[in-house]
Design a protein around this motif. Structure first.
Motif, PDB file in Angstrom:
ATOM      1  N   MET A   1     -15.332  42.063 -58.908  1.00  0.00           N
ATOM      2  CA  MET A   1     -14.567  43.301 -58.896  1.00  0.00           C
ATOM      3  C   MET A   1     -14.132  43.640 -60.313  1.00  0.00           C
ATOM      4  O   MET A   1     -14.055  42.773 -61.179  1.00  0.00           O
ATOM      5  N   THR A   2     -13.870  44.912 -60.547  1.00  0.00           N
ATOM      6  CA  THR A   2     -13.216  45.328 -61.775  1.00  0.00           C
ATOM      7  C   THR A   2     -11.714  45.236 -61.521  1.00  0.00           C
ATOM      8  O   THR A   2     -11.276  44.650 -60.541  1.00  0.00           O
ATOM      9  N   THR A   3     -10.895  45.823 -62.370  1.00  0.00           N
ATOM     10  CA  THR A   3      -9.454  45.728 -62.176  1.00  0.00           C
ATOM     11  C   THR A   3      -9.025  46.337 -60.842  1.00  0.00           C
ATOM     12  O   THR A   3      -9.605  47.319 -60.374  1.00  0.00           O
ATOM     13  N   LYS A   4      -7.999  45.761 -60.250  1.00  0.00           N
ATOM     14  CA  LYS A   4      -7.508  46.253 -58.967  1.00  0.00           C
ATOM     15  C   LYS A   4      -6.995  47.680 -59.070  1.00  0.00           C
ATOM     16  O   LYS A   4      -6.940  48.404 -58.065  1.00  0.00           O
ATOM     17  N   GLU A   5      -6.618  48.110 -60.283  1.00  0.00           N
ATOM     18  CA  GLU A   5      -6.113  49.468 -60.454  1.00  0.00           C
ATOM     19  C   GLU A   5      -7.170  50.520 -60.146  1.00  0.00           C
ATOM     20  O   GLU A   5      -6.851  51.689 -59.949  1.00  0.00           O
ATOM     21  N   ASN A   6      -8.437  50.137 -60.089  1.00  0.00           N
ATOM     22  CA  ASN A   6      -9.481  51.072 -59.690  1.00  0.00           C
ATOM     23  C   ASN A   6      -9.454  51.370 -58.198  1.00  0.00           C
ATOM     24  O   ASN A   6      -9.954  52.415 -57.770  1.00  0.00           O
ATOM     25  N   TYR A   7      -8.889  50.459 -57.402  1.00  0.00           N
ATOM     26  CA  TYR A   7      -9.091  50.535 -55.962  1.00  0.00           C
ATOM     27  C   TYR A   7      -7.834  50.472 -55.112  1.00  0.00           C
ATOM     28  O   TYR A   7      -7.860  50.851 -53.942  1.00  0.00           O
ATOM     29  N   ILE A   8      -6.737  49.991 -55.650  1.00  0.00           N
ATOM     30  CA  ILE A   8      -5.541  49.840 -54.830  1.00  0.00           C
ATOM     31  C   ILE A   8      -5.005  51.229 -54.472  1.00  0.00           C
ATOM     32  O   ILE A   8      -4.901  52.114 -55.329  1.00  0.00           O
ATOM     33  N   ALA A   9      -4.683  51.439 -53.195  1.00  0.00           N
ATOM     34  CA  ALA A   9      -4.321  52.771 -52.696  1.00  0.00           C
ATOM     35  C   ALA A   9      -2.965  53.207 -53.245  1.00  0.00           C
ATOM     36  O   ALA A   9      -1.961  52.517 -53.056  1.00  0.00           O
ATOM     37  N   ARG A  10      -2.963  54.372 -53.908  1.00  0.00           N
ATOM     38  CA  ARG A  10      -1.727  54.878 -54.501  1.00  0.00           C
ATOM     39  C   ARG A  10      -1.885  56.353 -54.828  1.00  0.00           C
ATOM     40  O   ARG A  10      -2.996  56.899 -54.799  1.00  0.00           O
ATOM     41  N   ILE A  11      -0.775  56.991 -55.168  1.00  0.00           N
ATOM     42  CA  ILE A  11      -0.802  58.372 -55.629  1.00  0.00           C
ATOM     43  C   ILE A  11      -0.168  58.420 -57.011  1.00  0.00           C
ATOM     44  O   ILE A  11       0.853  57.773 -57.259  1.00  0.00           O
ATOM     45  N   GLU A  12      -0.824  59.135 -57.942  1.00  0.00           N
ATOM     46  CA  GLU A  12      -0.374  59.188 -59.330  1.00  0.00           C
ATOM     47  C   GLU A  12      -0.267  60.633 -59.802  1.00  0.00           C
ATOM     48  O   GLU A  12      -0.925  61.528 -59.261  1.00  0.00           O
ATOM     49  N   TYR A  13       0.542  60.818 -60.850  1.00  0.00           N
ATOM     50  CA  TYR A  13       0.796  62.154 -61.373  1.00  0.00           C
ATOM     51  C   TYR A  13       0.593  62.167 -62.887  1.00  0.00           C
ATOM     52  O   TYR A  13       1.073  61.289 -63.602  1.00  0.00           O
TER      53      TYR A  13
END
Length: 652
Positions: free
Chosen positions: A241-253
């Motif tokens: 896997m690459t970094t979890k920040e690519n896939y972890i479910a979230r909403i960003e602004y």
């Protein structure tokens, strides 16, 4: 107060009698919330969020961004006790910083048949400096036991409207219900990004008039949103896997535009045309790409006089590799000086690859810089420029009809091969004349690993023979680094990993560090196990896998190898003077949609047993629906290697 407490306890007792599952509809603590200690959908879970909400808005009085967070946490077993400590990171310095207020927590337990409540004491809340820009606030919930349920809440205050509060629907423990309700005044316009690919159960919006006022300067309407996800699996990191920040479910602004009550407008999100125009004159980037005077007289006459463009490009590439050392820094927009690199012979990624760019350009090779984000840094946003997403620069060279992606930071890379860290799907090619565009970033060749084994059985029933290994691509890259760094340690790795095999000698035919292949030969011996009249031989003297790397019950993100893979193991065993009692059964498997093939076969041919084992991964990246098939595929590979025996008996 006593009456209120009695009513509260009575309410909990009623709830204890009325429920049959975790209560994921409110913050009320129910019987099953307290008594259930296993989450049926994930029996490996040690804790879970039963219910959580977040509400963010701009305070009408202070104009601070406030976020009210509330959670109901279940501790399923002792391994979940680490979740009983909450850490909140606050950004900023001095008075202009984020703050956390109104921290409250109640721990519910069943003790001696009674529901007990333990409150978090303010003395258990600690604050400490984390780094130059951040402070952390930490607290541990009291009286934690297996089965505890914790209700806790706090309010965040932030002066930083450029970074609206993001919300993580997913963590490393499961969640039954997660709701986020942001309210955004029209003064601030954001690019909103839902990451992770998971669907929202609820996604609503409404307009609220005059939600924010500034004295007599004007007022603003607000967009009120509600986002809900349910039954969210834990995000557990695993291999490939690459970094979890690519896939972890979230909403960003990401702040796009600010409109003041006084009529002023400030735009934060730019177009690529604007960005490239700025890059062109930037001291640390655009101007460095024009440093032609610095590269004069660096190359030998042999390189300069080479007439074949590809040979010249390769020679320039090798010159930069051999002459300049990467200092392990990823600077891309700051502290970049090609002049300093030439002087010090050491520099960051941008300096080394910009020098490569300038040398190639000065020798009439068509080149362009390519910005990318490494695997550990996450995917770069493609919809609009977010320059902080990028942390790396490479060079695209076009020679005839061929295009090569080049990186000279690693002495072991062959021409056209990128470091594994760069294999993050795509990058942004910069063209200051015609305009840039996105380009694919992928491995330039198949990575192959193969072993050819030839064995004889001597008179004292010992296997003797050779193992010839050949590796290409990223298998070769790793092997070259280990071998050329310390050949003795390289051999000791095999000696320690395979204690039943005697490694008599080892030689490598590869003498060039940038050779795209690595070839080697082992001379080996191994004792044969005898049981009665039979000899039992395990033909897998070297294994591709020790164990199945895929262990999760469920994986919601891709299986990213980074490159396409192929493996081959063949054995020719001389059995003159022996009869074959048993050989392994053949196996033939395929991954869905013909994205991988496994073939295992053993045959007897005159005085030889011939074993052939081949498997491959025809894709560099597999989407999560392939996970179960890949998991079974790996299991079969391990099973074949561990439990394949050739059984012989000496001829009478």
């Amino acid at each position: 107060m006593k009456l209120l407490l009695r009513c509260l306890v009575f309410s909990i007792i009623l709830n204890l009698q009325a429920q049959s599952s975790f209560n994921s509809e409110s913050f009320s603590v129910t019987k099953d919330d307290l008594e259930l200690n296993v989450y049926a959908k994930d029996s490996t879970a040690n804790a879970l969020i039963i219910y959580e909400t977040g509400k963010s808005y701009v305070d009408r009085g202070t104009f601070l961004l406030k976020s009210e967070i509330k959670k109901k946490l279940k501790i399923l077993n002792r391994n979940g006790f680490d979740k009983a400590t909450e850490t909140i990171y606050l950004y900023g310095k001095s008075l202009d910083k984020e703050r956390v207020k109104k921290i409250k927590a109640t721990v519910y337990n069943i003790e001696n048949g009674q529901v007990t409540q333990t409150q978090l004491d303010k003395s258990a809340i600690f604050e400490e400096k984390y780094d130059e820009n951040r402070t952390l606030v930490k607290f541990t919930f009291p009286n934690i036991k297996e089965g505890s349920v914790i209700i806790y809440s706090y309010t965040l205050e932030s002066p930083y409207m450029f970074k609206y509060k993001s919300w993580y629907f997913q963590e490393d423990i499961p969640k039954l219900y997660s709701e986020y309700s942001p309210s955004i005044p029209a003064n601030w316009e954001y690019n909103i990004k839902l990451v992770g690919g998971k669907k929202l159960h609820t996604n609503t919006s409404s307009l609220r008039k005059n939600c924010l006022q500034s004295g007599g300067a004007g007022s603003s309407d607000c967009g009120d949103y509600i986002y809900v996800m349910k039954d969210i699996p834990a995000f557990i990191e695993e291999e490939f896997m690459t970094t979890k920040e690519n896939y972890i479910a979230r909403i960003e602004y990401e702040l796009k535009v600010f409109r003041g009550f006084d009529g002023r407008i400030k735009r934060y999100t730019k177009t690529w045309k604007n960005v490239e125009s700025e890059f062109k004159t930037d001291n640390s980037f655009g101007r460095q790409l024009k440093k032609s005077s610095v590269v004069k007289n660096l190359l030998s006459e042999t390189i300069v006089n080479e007439t074949d463009p590809l040979k010249k490009a390769k020679a320039i590439f090798e010159y930069v590799q051999d002459t300049y050392t990467w200092n392990e820094k990823f600077n891309i927009f700051n502290d970049v000086s090609v002049k300093n690199l030439v002087r010090d012979k050491s520099g960051n990624v941008s300096e080394i690859n910009i020098l490569l760019h300038n040398l190639l350009k000065a020798n009439n090779i068509s080149v362009k810089p390519v910005l990318l984000s490494t695997r550990n840094n996450g995917f770069a946003t493609r919809i609009y420029p977010v320059m902080s997403d990028f942390n790396y620069v490479i060079v695209q060279a076009t020679i005839g009809d061929e295009t090569f992606m080049l990186d000279a930071t690693d002495d072991y890379l062959s021409f056209g091969q990128l470091p594994f860290r760069c294999l993050n799907q795509y990058g942004r090619m910069l063209d200051f004349k015609e305009g840039g565009y996105w380009v694919d970033i992928k491995a330039n060749q198949l990575s192959f690993k193969k072993y050819r084994v030839r064995l004889d059985i001597d008179d004292d029933e010992t296997l003797k023979g050779t193992i010839k290994g050949n590796k290409t691509g990223y298998h070769a890259l790793r092997a070259k680094k280990n071998y050329f760094n310390n050949s003795e340690d390289y051999l000791n790795y095999y000696i320690n990993k395979y204690p039943s095999v005697q490694f008599i000698n080892h030689e490598s035919e590869t003498i060039d560090k940038i050779n795209p292949e690595f070839s080697e030969e082992f001379e080996i011996e191994q004792s044969i196990e005898r049981v009665g009249d039979n000899l039992y031989i395990n033909p897998f003297l070297i294994e591709f896998l020790d164990e199945n790397p895929l262990k999760l019950q469920q994986r919601t993100y891709p299986i990213d190898f980074g490159y396409k893979n192929a493996f081959l193991y063949s054995v020719e065993l001389n059995i003159e003077g022996y009869d074959v009692v048993d050989i392994p059964k053949p196996v033939n498997l395929n991954l869905p949609n013909k994205t991988g093939t496994l073939l295992f076969n053993t045959s007897v041919n005159d005085n030889s047993v011939i074993l052939f084992f081949k498997f491959n991964f025809k894709e560099a990246i597999y989407d999560s629906p392939y996970y179960d098939s890949l998991k079974d595929y790996f299991a079969s590979i391990v099973e074949i290697q561990k439990n394949s025996l050739i059984v012989l008996k000496k001829k009478s």
